[in-house]
Every structure is written in structure tokens, then in C-alpha cells.
Design an enzyme around this catalytic site. Sequence first.
Site, PDB file in Angstrom:
ATOM      1  N   HIS A  86      -1.490   8.658   2.968  1.00 17.34           N
ATOM      2  CA  HIS A  86      -0.600   9.250   1.975  1.00 17.34           C
ATOM      3  C   HIS A  86      -0.272  10.710   2.310  1.00 17.34           C
ATOM      4  CE1 HIS A  86       1.316   9.512  -1.925  1.00 17.34           C
ATOM      5  NE2 HIS A  86       0.635  10.612  -2.196  1.00 17.34           N
TER       6      HIS A  86
ATOM      7  N   ASP B 285      -1.617   4.162   3.295  1.00 18.44           N
ATOM      8  CA  ASP B 285      -1.432   4.817   1.992  1.00 18.44           C
ATOM      9  C   ASP B 285      -1.839   3.858   0.873  1.00 18.44           C
ATOM     10  OD1 ASP B 285      -0.658   6.341  -0.170  1.00 18.44           O
ATOM     11  OD2 ASP B 285       1.497   6.231   0.270  1.00 18.44           O
TER      12      ASP B 285
ATOM     13  N   SER C 221       5.631  11.354  -3.483  1.00 21.16           N
ATOM     14  CA  SER C 221       4.503  10.889  -4.283  1.00 21.16           C
ATOM     15  C   SER C 221       4.903  10.815  -5.765  1.00 21.16           C
ATOM     16  CB  SER C 221       3.299  11.795  -4.047  1.00 21.16           C
ATOM     17  OG  SER C 221       2.123  11.242  -4.571  1.00 21.16           O
TER      18      SER C 221
END
Length: 336
Positions: free
Chosen positions: A310, A278, A196
Site C-alpha cells: 500500500h 496491498d 487511499s
Amino acid sequence: MALPLSPNSTNTKNPSSLLLLYFKPKLQIKNMASSDSEIAKEFRFFRVYKDGRVELFEPYCEQIPPSDDPTTGVRSKDVVISSEPPVSARIFIPYEAQNPNQNKLPLLFYVRGGGFCTQSAFGPRYHNFCSVFSAQANAIVVSVEYGNFPDRPIPACYEDSWAALNWVASHVSGNGPEPWLNDHADFGKVFIGGASAGGNIAYTLAFRVGSIGLPCVKLVGVIMVHPFFGGTSPEEDATWLYMCPTNAGLQDPRLKPPAEDLARLGCERVLIFVAEKDFLKPVAMNYYEDLKKSGWKGTVELFETHGEGHSFYFDNLKCEKAVELINKFVSFITQL
């Protein structure tokens, strides 16, 4: 505009563990019309009050101590890299390192996520992931604990991670401060991985390696799992820009890497993970396409997980699709 190689980071100490954290304190002049509860801005991870306070929606992150895992044999320890600014890391070493006939091991420099303002390398999700990876890849992992906004606004996360990577490189001659790295790390097989926000940071580290260098260290590859970049939404862009007071706007090269920066990545291979559901998938796909067109001489690979969102794999590292992701992550490093 090229990515700045060494922007000045902001060094502030964590004043407390209270819910309300303070950022950029200003002279307070109160009158009868003012109120401590007046909200000036609200973002996905935090809100900002008119008096300058920043309130994180998830200010507390559970932390667990390093340990010797009796199941996998992976050992972990924490190290201090810098006291000012505060930078530390958790190191994981697999069971096979105890074998006196074992060759030196690949090293993964891992950068956690958390939206640049939450989470910790010492939290369960990152500890458990790194432990599982270390066991399966038979590799050393150095998981950096960088500074979070608002205690330490961006670019602290980039600068802390670069400092930690250079600390790792200081062991290349076998006389660094950490025996595990001196004795067991193969500096000809170094990888950077990030999740991320950490995927974004991982990219900037690879750019710096290609631009500045990392003496006597071979950065083989970079792995970005569900990485953040600019362009996801106006709200996401505004959040990053607020957390980085020294930003260069929407064209900041950390948000939108230009072709000349992509072409200078200091590694041979890149692996990008995306997830079908995501919200960051479009920007990761854009990065993948831009990298292929940039003139960079390496090879880039894309791995998509269908039906998931995600960072889904942190919820259950043993579920089928998480196992597929981890196996791909491991094979990227062990295929040498």
C-alpha cells in the site's frame, strides 16, 4: 441506499496540538473505580479511552512550506478556502505557465490519504508527489487540506473536499479569488485524483458532480490510487464507522457504493491503481468490477503494480515502480 449529497458535517475547532485529542466530550462522573488510562476501544490508527479521549498513534505530521522548486520550476502556494470550517489547499503550477504563449493547462484536484485521521496536504509525501506530477504532466494541481478525525469527524473530509472543489469551479469565468486559476486553468480538462482514503473521497466527489453538477466545468476523469472502500476487514469497517457517527452501517454508500450511484459518476474515464501486496487491493478490485457492471457509460482502466504494498511509491518517487505509476498517472491526463 444512495450516497447522501449534502450530509451535515460536524464543525469543531482543533483544541490543541497535544498528543491526546478529544472527541465527543461527555459529562465526566469519576469515582474510585474509574481511571483515565482505561481503554474502551482500540483501532489501527488510534485508541479510545473510557472518558472519551481519543489518542492518535501518529498525532504529528511534519509540514513543509510552499516553495519555488529550482529543479523543476514548479511553484506552489497555500490558499484559504474557508475559515469556518477550516479548509485550505496547496496549489502547484508548472514552469510552462510562465510562458505567455502557453495554452491553459489541465487541472488535477488532488485528495490526500491518511486513514481519515492522519497526514496533511502540506506534508512532504503529498507535496513532493504533487510537485513531480505538476512538472511531468504540465498541469495545475490543487491539493485540498480537509479536516481529520477526531478534531472533525467524518463526514467533514467529504464536505471539505466538496467545498474546495466548488471553490476551484468558482474560477471558471476568470474572476475567482486565485489568479493562478483564473489565468492558467483549463476548466474543460479537470480531473480528480486521490490516494487511499483520498481515493474514496475522490469517488464521492465524482458521484456528486454526476448528481448535482459542477456548472461550466468538465470533469474528464478520476484517478484512484490504492483506494479505501468497505469490506477490507471487520476491523477496518469498524474504524470508519466509529469515525463517522452519522453512518448508515455497513451498507453506507461511501463504504459500499450501490450500482445506482456508480452509474451516475460525472466523468468519462476512471483509472484505478492497485498493488499486489496491498491489503486494500480486494476492495479496489471489487469497485472496478462493480463499476463495469453498473451501467455507467464511461471507460475504466486498472493498473497493477506487482510485488509492492500500500502506498509504496511515497517511499521513493524515483524508484522504478514508482516512476511507472507516476508515468501512468501522467499519461491518463495528457492523452487527451
